[in-house]
Enzyme design. Structure first.
Site, mmCIF file in Angstrom:
data_model
loop_
_atom_site.group_PDB
_atom_site.id
_atom_site.type_symbol
_atom_site.label_atom_id
_atom_site.label_comp_id
_atom_site.label_asym_id
_atom_site.label_seq_id
_atom_site.Cartn_x
_atom_site.Cartn_y
_atom_site.Cartn_z
ATOM 1 N N GLY A 1 41.065 -23.394 -30.905
ATOM 2 C CA GLY A 1 42.195 -23.135 -30.016
ATOM 3 C C GLY A 1 43.372 -24.042 -30.321
ATOM 4 O O GLY A 1 44.142 -24.413 -29.434
ATOM 5 N N ALA A 2 43.539 -24.391 -31.614
ATOM 6 C CA ALA A 2 44.554 -25.381 -31.992
ATOM 7 C C ALA A 2 45.977 -24.869 -31.846
ATOM 8 O O ALA A 2 46.915 -25.670 -31.831
ATOM 9 C CB ALA A 2 44.310 -25.853 -33.421
ATOM 10 N N SER A 3 46.150 -23.571 -31.733
ATOM 11 C CA SER A 3 47.506 -23.045 -31.553
ATOM 12 C C SER A 3 47.928 -23.034 -30.085
ATOM 13 O O SER A 3 49.072 -22.736 -29.767
ATOM 14 C CB SER A 3 47.605 -21.624 -32.121
ATOM 15 O OG SER A 3 46.757 -20.741 -31.405
ATOM 16 N N ASN B 1 37.925 -26.759 -28.054
ATOM 17 C CA ASN B 1 38.987 -26.687 -27.064
ATOM 18 C C ASN B 1 39.269 -25.259 -26.600
ATOM 19 O O ASN B 1 39.752 -25.046 -25.492
ATOM 20 C CB ASN B 1 40.261 -27.299 -27.667
ATOM 21 C CG ASN B 1 41.506 -26.985 -26.882
ATOM 22 O OD1 ASN B 1 41.687 -27.438 -25.754
ATOM 23 N ND2 ASN B 1 42.397 -26.202 -27.484
ATOM 24 N N TYR C 1 35.464 -19.930 -13.926
ATOM 25 C CA TYR C 1 35.804 -21.044 -14.807
ATOM 26 C C TYR C 1 34.818 -22.197 -14.638
ATOM 27 O O TYR C 1 34.287 -22.741 -15.619
ATOM 28 C CB TYR C 1 37.222 -21.490 -14.483
ATOM 29 C CG TYR C 1 37.830 -22.511 -15.416
ATOM 30 C CD1 TYR C 1 37.740 -22.381 -16.798
ATOM 31 C CD2 TYR C 1 38.564 -23.583 -14.901
ATOM 32 C CE1 TYR C 1 38.341 -23.309 -17.639
ATOM 33 C CE2 TYR C 1 39.167 -24.503 -15.730
ATOM 34 C CZ TYR C 1 39.049 -24.368 -17.105
ATOM 35 O OH TYR C 1 39.655 -25.290 -17.932
ATOM 36 N N VAL C 2 34.558 -22.565 -13.391
ATOM 37 C CA VAL C 2 33.640 -23.665 -13.119
ATOM 38 C C VAL C 2 32.220 -23.332 -13.581
ATOM 39 O O VAL C 2 31.518 -24.180 -14.155
ATOM 40 C CB VAL C 2 33.658 -24.029 -11.617
ATOM 41 C CG1 VAL C 2 32.491 -24.936 -11.254
ATOM 42 C CG2 VAL C 2 34.986 -24.699 -11.259
ATOM 43 N N ALA C 3 31.789 -22.103 -13.371
ATOM 44 C CA ALA C 3 30.453 -21.709 -13.822
ATOM 45 C C ALA C 3 30.327 -21.884 -15.334
ATOM 46 O O ALA C 3 29.331 -22.415 -15.838
ATOM 47 C CB ALA C 3 30.173 -20.257 -13.427
ATOM 48 N N LYS D 1 32.249 -23.843 -17.349
ATOM 49 C CA LYS D 1 32.402 -25.241 -17.747
ATOM 50 C C LYS D 1 31.203 -26.090 -17.327
ATOM 51 O O LYS D 1 30.849 -27.050 -18.015
ATOM 52 C CB LYS D 1 33.693 -25.812 -17.163
ATOM 53 C CG LYS D 1 34.957 -25.281 -17.830
ATOM 54 C CD LYS D 1 35.006 -25.643 -19.312
ATOM 55 C CE LYS D 1 36.355 -25.330 -19.933
ATOM 56 N NZ LYS D 1 36.401 -25.662 -21.376
#
Length: 253
Positions: A14-16, A92, A158-160, A162
């Site tokens: 995800g560097a961009s 990332n 999102y939390v699930a 992460k």
């Protein structure tokens, strides 16, 4: 004492993206060659390549959907065709979706977050950690989030994802520590990025009021911690979840 990543090769997924681009630049400024992974934004990936090469470092932009095992395997092959080693893995990349309540959240959003937060990391680990084991050295750094501790309404998918990622990283730290591979997570808060600077949305008073440092952090402040963890200065830190959010969340003992 300084952060010296000379003779190291880093992959930033995800560097961009808004945060990824700053991490890629920062690792390069510390001396690392950088693999610039992107999904869609080739223009930014090529721009980063030019910036990193201007610093005298090597840069390799690669497109891949890292939720796909074949794509991850292809990217591994492309990296080792160019570089002798992969010393630093910065996971990332994450997909975006519309946040809403559990009752209203589409089931596909939970699957999406599981694939990008858990399975993507598993595929990256399977692709690159065996090489680190062979060399007896490695840095695995995952970008988590303060949300994983906050558990606020509308954060569930999102939390699930992460929290699942957190379990993978803690277990991996125990499984590969004997090979001098460190495995850590950086957990940003709501971070100021290029998008905020362009839109002049850096100040978010309601959010900052809850932060002990009374401000939002910057993308560079997140990247600084990533560079530290990637370096030999952090050689005895592993299994850590490190919030970089001005104290907005504080893990307890």
């Amino acid at each position: 004492m300084k952060i010296d990543l000379s003779n190291k090769t880093a992959l930033v997924t995800g560097a961009s993206g808004q945060l990824g681009r700053v991490m890629a630049r920062t690792l390069a400024s510390c001396g690392a060659d950088v693999v610039i992974h992107y999904l869609k934004n080739e223009t930014m990936a090529r721009s980063l390549q030019n910036e990193i090469e201007a610093l005298g470092r090597q840069a390799l932009p690669l497109q891949a959907d890292l939720t796909d095992a074949d794509a991850a395997a292809k990217m591994k092959s492309q990296i080792f065709d160019r570089f002798d080693s992969l010393d630093i893995l910065v996971a990332n990349a994450v997909s975006q979706y519309t946040w809403t309540t559990i009752l209203e959240q589409d089931l596909d959003d939970y699957v999406d977050q599981f694939e990008t937060c858990v399975m993507q990391n598993v595929l990256l680990i399977k692709a690159f950690v065996p090489h680190m084991i062979e060399r007896g050295y490695g840095r695995v750094i995952g970008i988590n989030t303060e949300c994983a501790m906050q558990n606020f309404p509308t954060q569930s998918a999102y939390v699930a994802g992460k929290r699942g990622m957190d379990g993978i990283y803690r277990i991996l730290a125990k499984e590969v520590g004997e090979h001098q591979i460190t495995v850590n997570q950086v957990a940003p808060g709501w971070t100021i990025s290029d998008r905020d600077r362009e839109n002049q949305t850096e100040i978010q008073a309601a959010y900052s009021a809850s932060v002990p440092l009374k401000r939002r952090g910057t993308d560079q402040e997140i990247a600084n911690v990533v560079a530290f963890l990637a370096s030999d200065l952090a050689s005895f830190i592993t299994g850590a979840y490190i919030p970089v959010c001005g104290g907005n969340v504080m893990p307890t003992i």
